[in-house]
Design an enzyme around this catalytic site. Structure first.
Site: not given
Ligand SMILES: O=c1ccn([C@@H]2O[C@H](COP(=O)(O)OP(=O)(O)O[C@H]3OC[C@@H](O)[C@H](O)[C@H]3O)[C@@H](O)[C@H]2O)c(=O)[nH]1
Length: 473
Positions: A137, A139, A163, A219, A225, A265
């Site tokens: 994308g 950034v 992207g 996810n 983790k 958002y």
């Protein structure tokens, strides 16, 4: 022992021969008990203790390389010495001295980027394995450039909803780069050290159709983790909603409509922050949270729909495309026809569409250049503070003021057309970045009037050289 034993019997036999013939060596220095055995003992040492000598040699060499920068500070040091690569950023504008100053201190006594010593490969920082979701994308692709240039292994995950492969194609063929077409709303298993989680459309035009925030973040937190990776969430200034506190500090809880058109958002990102903190407190996941304010620069989608890309497209193309069609006139008619029918967008721009200002144009925003944001994200990931941190440029503009800057920069003859504003549009937004300044030693460097021309150049190049410019996705 056998060898040793054999050696001493040889000496013994030789002494008997010498005693029998009465010959004595002309010179037998007092200090040497067995003069002929000395070369043999050195020979034995070099042969039998080879590994020991190799290790001692490495130790001496490494000590020299580590101490050399310090030693060079005493004598005259060449300012250009050391391993310092000047990084011509993909933006063509930022020079970032990639050096080992942080590792060995400056050889010049102050001044970042000047190093006095060479760093043997074995002693350089270990190469990190980093995944960037949304790495193709706007950034994300600039972040990937920086991480690759810093010597890391980078995996990009992107579903290409917003992207573009063109944003990362320059890394294809680099063994330290991998690209995976995948939507993070589905789990993925990877072994990495750091996760930059950017996957989520950031433009209101797009994110209303693709609420990636919650599932994608869950996810990626689960992956962090599982493998013990450090996780960075790119949250947003939208968590402050239509702020009643101005400028906004990270301690401000915000003023958000939980059921409005932007709530997918705004609340999505707030939920993502909540999940990140839950995994941090409950499962000891190392998390970092960035709240990104309005960002602009090269590689924004031409149809991004946000104000800076809209204004540049509406004004910039007019000037750019007249210039470009002047160039194209050298091509055959069919080529011109091809360009002409490729995208009504280009034709629309040639008519020099007016700048579309929503509402009364008095609402304010702050605009940071993309390379400043990328520097802030890396400083946050590599620092020891969880955050959240505001990353934005505190320079505040109304939309009317922004329109004037765009006209000054590209084409002062452009006109303005007012249009109705979108629902729940924040009336004002400006970051308080004192926390990032203090704890991340970060602040933006590129002002709006310096960044805009770079974005215009990028748009021109893409229109002329890439599929995207021809209205093809
Ligand atoms: O053509 C346009 C587009 C937008 N605008 C106005 O410009 C202001 C900024 O709108 P943008 O769509 O560029 O950006 P927003 O401030 O809505 O935030 C958006 O971009 C920045 C990200 O950090 C946020 O996550 C995202 O929501 C709004 O007031 C909007 O109404 C115009 O006046 N004309």
């Amino acid at each position: 022992m056998k060898q040793l034993h054999k050696q001493s019997s040889v000496n013994h036999r030789r002494d008997e021969e010498m005693a029998a013939t009465g010959s004595t060596s002309p010179y037998s220095p007092k200090t040497l008990k067995h003069p002929r055995s000395l070369p043999r003992s050195i020979n034995y040492l070099f042969k039998e203790q080879r590994l020991l000598f190799i290790l001692v040699g490495i130790l001496i060499g490494s000590t020299f390389f580590i101490l050399q920068p310090t030693l060079s500070r005493i004598g005259p040091s060449d300012p250009n010495s050391g391993i310092a690569r000047s990084f011509q950023g993909s933006l063509g504008t930022t020079h970032d001295q990639v050096s080992v100053t942080s590792f060995f201190g400056s050889g010049q006594g102050g001044g970042p980027g000047k190093v006095g010593g060479r760093v043997p490969v074995a002693l350089r920082q270990r190469r990190l394995r980093i995944v960037v979701t949304g790495g193709a994308g706007f950034v994300g692709s600039h972040l990937v450039d920086k991480l690759i240039d810093r010597g890391n292994d980078v995996i990009v995950i992107d579903n290409f909803f917003t992207g573009r492969k063109q944003n990362v194609v320059h890394h294809f063929g680099n063994a330290r780069f991998e690209l995976i077409r995948h939507d993070v709303v589905e789990p993925i298993l990877l072994e990495v050290d750091q996760i930059y989680h950017l996957a989520c459309p950031a433009s209101p035009v797009h994110y209303k159709y693709n609420p990636t925030n919650v599932m994608g973040t869950l996810n990626m937190l689960g992956l962090a983790k599982r493998i013990g990776a450090r996780f960075l969430l790119t949250s947003t200034s939208e968590v402050y909603g239509d702020p009643l506190e101005h400028p906004q500090k990270e301690t401000y809880w915000g003023n958000v409509n939980p059921i409005g058109e932007r709530s997918c958002y705004d609340e999505g990102k707030r939920t993502a922050e909540t999940l990140a903190m839950d995994y941090h407190r409950g499962a000891d996941v190392e998390v970092r949270i960035a709240r990104i304010f309005n960002t602009y620069g090269p590689r924004m989608c031409l149809d991004d729909g946000r104000v800076v890309s809209n204004f540049v497209a509406q004004v910039g193309y007019g000037a750019l495309l007249i210039f470009s069609y002047g160039m194209l006139s050298r091509f055959s008619f069919s080529t011109l026809a091809y360009f002409a029918e490729c995208s009504s967008f280009l034709l629309q721009a040639i008519r020099k569409e007016p700048l579309t200002v929503y509402g009364d144009g008095k609402q304010t925003r702050s605009f940071q250049y993309v390379s400043d944001l990328v520097d802030g994200l890396v400083a946050l990931m590599e620092g020891e503070h969880v955050g959240p941190f505001n990353l934005g440029n505190p320079g505040e503009f109304t939309m009317l003021e922004l329109a004037e800057v765009v006209k000054e920069t590209i084409d002062s003859s452009a006109t303005i057309e007012f249009k109705p504003n979108t629902a729940d549009d924040p009336h004002k937004r400006k970051p308080d970045i004192s926390k990032a300044k203090e704890l991340l030693n970060w602040e933006p460097k590129i002002p709006l009037r310096e960044g805009l021309p770079l974005m215009v150049n990028d748009f021109r190049n893409r229109i002329l050289n890439e599929d995207e410019g021809k209205g093809l996705k």
